[in-house]
Design an enzyme around this catalytic site. Structure first.
Site, short mmCIF file in Angstrom:
data_model
loop_
_atom_site.label_atom_id
_atom_site.label_comp_id
_atom_site.label_asym_id
_atom_site.label_seq_id
_atom_site.Cartn_x
_atom_site.Cartn_y
_atom_site.Cartn_z
N ASP A 233 0.61 -1.14 0.12
CA ASP A 233 0.10 0.07 0.08
C ASP A 233 0.84 1.22 -0.07
O ASP A 233 0.73 2.17 -0.63
CB ASP A 233 -1.02 -0.06 1.23
N HIS A 238 4.08 4.66 -2.68
CA HIS A 238 4.55 6.20 -2.39
C HIS A 238 6.03 6.48 -1.86
O HIS A 238 6.48 7.25 -2.30
CB HIS A 238 3.47 6.61 -1.15
C1 BG6 Z 1 -3.21 5.74 0.40
C2 BG6 Z 1 -3.36 4.65 1.04
O1 BG6 Z 1 -2.62 5.64 -0.98
O2 BG6 Z 1 -2.54 6.78 0.97
C3 BG6 Z 1 -3.74 4.79 2.59
O3 BG6 Z 1 -3.89 3.46 0.61
C4 BG6 Z 1 -2.90 6.09 3.14
O4 BG6 Z 1 -3.79 3.59 3.30
C5 BG6 Z 1 -2.99 7.35 2.22
O5 BG6 Z 1 -3.77 6.34 4.35
C6 BG6 Z 1 -2.25 8.46 2.83
O6 BG6 Z 1 -2.35 9.57 1.70
P1 BG6 Z 1 -2.47 11.00 2.15
O7 BG6 Z 1 -2.46 11.68 1.08
O8 BG6 Z 1 -3.53 11.22 3.25
O9 BG6 Z 1 -1.20 11.17 3.02
#
Ligand code: BG6
Length: 468
Positions: A233, A238
């Site tokens: 995930d 990311h």
């Molecule tokens: C998403 C994940 O891609 O990014 C989530 O699936 C996570 O698990 C989220 O909480 C976090 O994104 P942001 O933009 O809120 O930091």
């Protein structure tokens, strides 16, 4: 705006992502005048969430919940006129194609299609085939959510299916972290200034940390977490993408092709991951969450060490950490700088070295912690901060939420902030061995910074978060 008319089709329109980000994002873009003048939004899914009116109410509620109360009722009605729901599935797009064609008749012959697949990875392939079969791929841009496949093999298969139907220039693999203001700012910091780049290497930098603790737990997303886990995930998507931007060589120019080429080189240079230097964790009580297997050993936390074996980064440990149900929510990138060669201040405080910190929050900040003389009669040192707060620095600027920025880029056909086939495959190649022999997760208390083993991972360097 000068954008061509668009028909947006959102698959998975009643799902979490659509309600949290896509509808609120489209509404906000429209409110700012950044959507094309002429457009339609079609929500789609296997089953209608009631009547058209009920679907619009659902979207209205989602926008209010995630973007704030709508003041202007007339404005909402203008938007809602262009919004509808059509049932479609992996075998049947007959009604959808009809509705899309009707919309195009009204909007004009230069209308573009934007197909957004907010669906789980396993459904993406069959969906793409359906789009091809019903000729929905024509004049279309396709957006796919991460994770892209679930391992190297499935990602490759998905790429084969995609390329049977779409050209690469039509495909937008989204990783919304790349849409965050502060991430684009990494490029500005590094390449629009002469000050930083000469220090940005193993001679000056002694460690890098990319730290994304999250306070939220799984918030009812048990199915998603059980099948995906935090490694897929967050890490192989990311956090590695952030690493790509931090580590890449200066591109020949800031454009899609150059940035992708440089990121690919970074990913190719990453040393095979050492399972001994990876800690999986699971928060206490995760197994009691509704929908979670009582014996689940899915990880809700990962901390790990990475090395890039290239000229610039050789020997510099890079620490990644992220998890759910942690003590605070942060997105902090830290570069630690080596000590000066000589200690000549007698009372020098035994504090951490210089650190350059990028806070990638909605209120993005960058700062450097430096030693400085405390004013007064003696030569005493303390720690001071050189800081830039982007929203204060540029008052009146209009920051876009990550998904908004990326939706706009899709409309413009700009792939710079999206991930390429090659990047995705390289990252799976790197992470597959870990997923094939998953470390046993260590239980950590809620509201902590993860298990002890993870805290110890950085050795002589402490984790920058929590702030001392
Ligand atoms: C998403 C994940 O891609 O990014 C989530 O699936 C996570 O698990 C989220 O909480 C976090 O994104 P942001 O933009 O809120 O930091």
């Amino acid at each position: 705006t000068t954008l061509d008319p668009h028909v947006f089709v959102i698959f998975g329109a009643t799902g979490d992502l659509a309600r949290r980000k896509l509808f609120p994002g489209l509404y906000h873009l429209w409110h700012l005048g950044l959507l094309p003048e002429r457009f339609r939004i079609i929500g789609s899914g296997r089953a209608a969430p009631g009547s058209q009116e009920e679907f619009r109410d659902m979207v209205h509620a989602a926008i209010e919940q995630f973007r704030g109360k709508l003041q202007d009722h007339g404005e909402w009605h203008e938007f809602a006129k262009r919004l509808g729901f059509v049932v479609a599935s992996v075998d049947d797009g007959a009604e959808l194609v009809e509705v899309v064609r009707e919309a195009e008749q009204e909007l004009g012959s230069n209308t573009q299609r934007l197909m957004y697949l907010a669906v789980p990875p396993a459904v993406a392939g069959p969906m793409v085939r359906m789009l091809g079969k019903f000729e929905l791929h024509q004049r279309a841009k396709l957006v796919l959510e991460k994770p892209f496949g679930t391992d190297l093999q499935s990602a490759r298969q998905l790429n084969v299916v995609l390329h049977e139907v779409f050209g690469e220039e039509q495909i937008f693999r989204i990783d919304h972290f790349l849409g965050k203001e502060a991430v684009q700012n990494i490029l500005a910091l590094r390449f629009a200034n002469g000050l930083f780049e000469p220090q940005w290497n193993h001679q000056c930098v002694c460690y890098v940390q990319i730290d994304v603790p999250e306070e939220i737990d799984i918030q009812g997303r048990a199915d998603f977490m059980e099948s995906t886990g935090t490694f897929r995930d967050m890490i192989s998507t990311h956090l590695f993408q952030l690493l790509g931007f931090i580590a890449l060589e200066p591109p020949v120019r800031i454009d899609s092709q150059s940035l992708h080429e440089e990121k690919v080189k970074v990913f190719r240079g990453i040393r095979p991951l050492d399972p001994e230097r990876i800690v999986f964790g699971q928060y206490e009580g995760y197994r009691n969450e509704e929908g979670v297997d009582a014996a689940s050993n899915v990880e809700t936390f990962v901390a790990m060490e990475v090395y890039i074996d290239n000229w610039r980064w050789f020997g510099v440990p890079i620490y990644l950490r992220t998890g759910k149900a942690m003590a605070e929510s942060r997105r902090t990138i830290t570069l630690g700088f080596r000590e000066p060669p000589l200690k000549m201040f007698p009372e020098e405080v035994d504090d951490p070295c210089n650190e350059l910190v990028l806070e990638l929050t909605d209120d993005p900040q960058m700062f450097v912690d430096v030693r400085a003389k405390i004013p007064g009669p003696d030569l005493k040192l303390g720690r001071g901060r050189m800081k830039i707060d982007l929203l204060q620095e540029f008052p009146g600027s209009e920051p876009l939420e990550a998904y908004e920025r990326l939706l706009l880029d899709v409309m413009r056909g700009d792939q710079t902030l999206f991930t390429s086939t090659e990047e995705v495959e390289l990252l799976w190649r790197l992470t597959d061995p870990i997923l094939a022999h998953r470390p046993e997760p260590v239980i950590y208390p809620r509201r902590s910074y993860g298990p002890q083993e993870a805290l110890a991972l950085t050795g002589e360097f402490r984790w920058r978060v929590p702030d001392a």
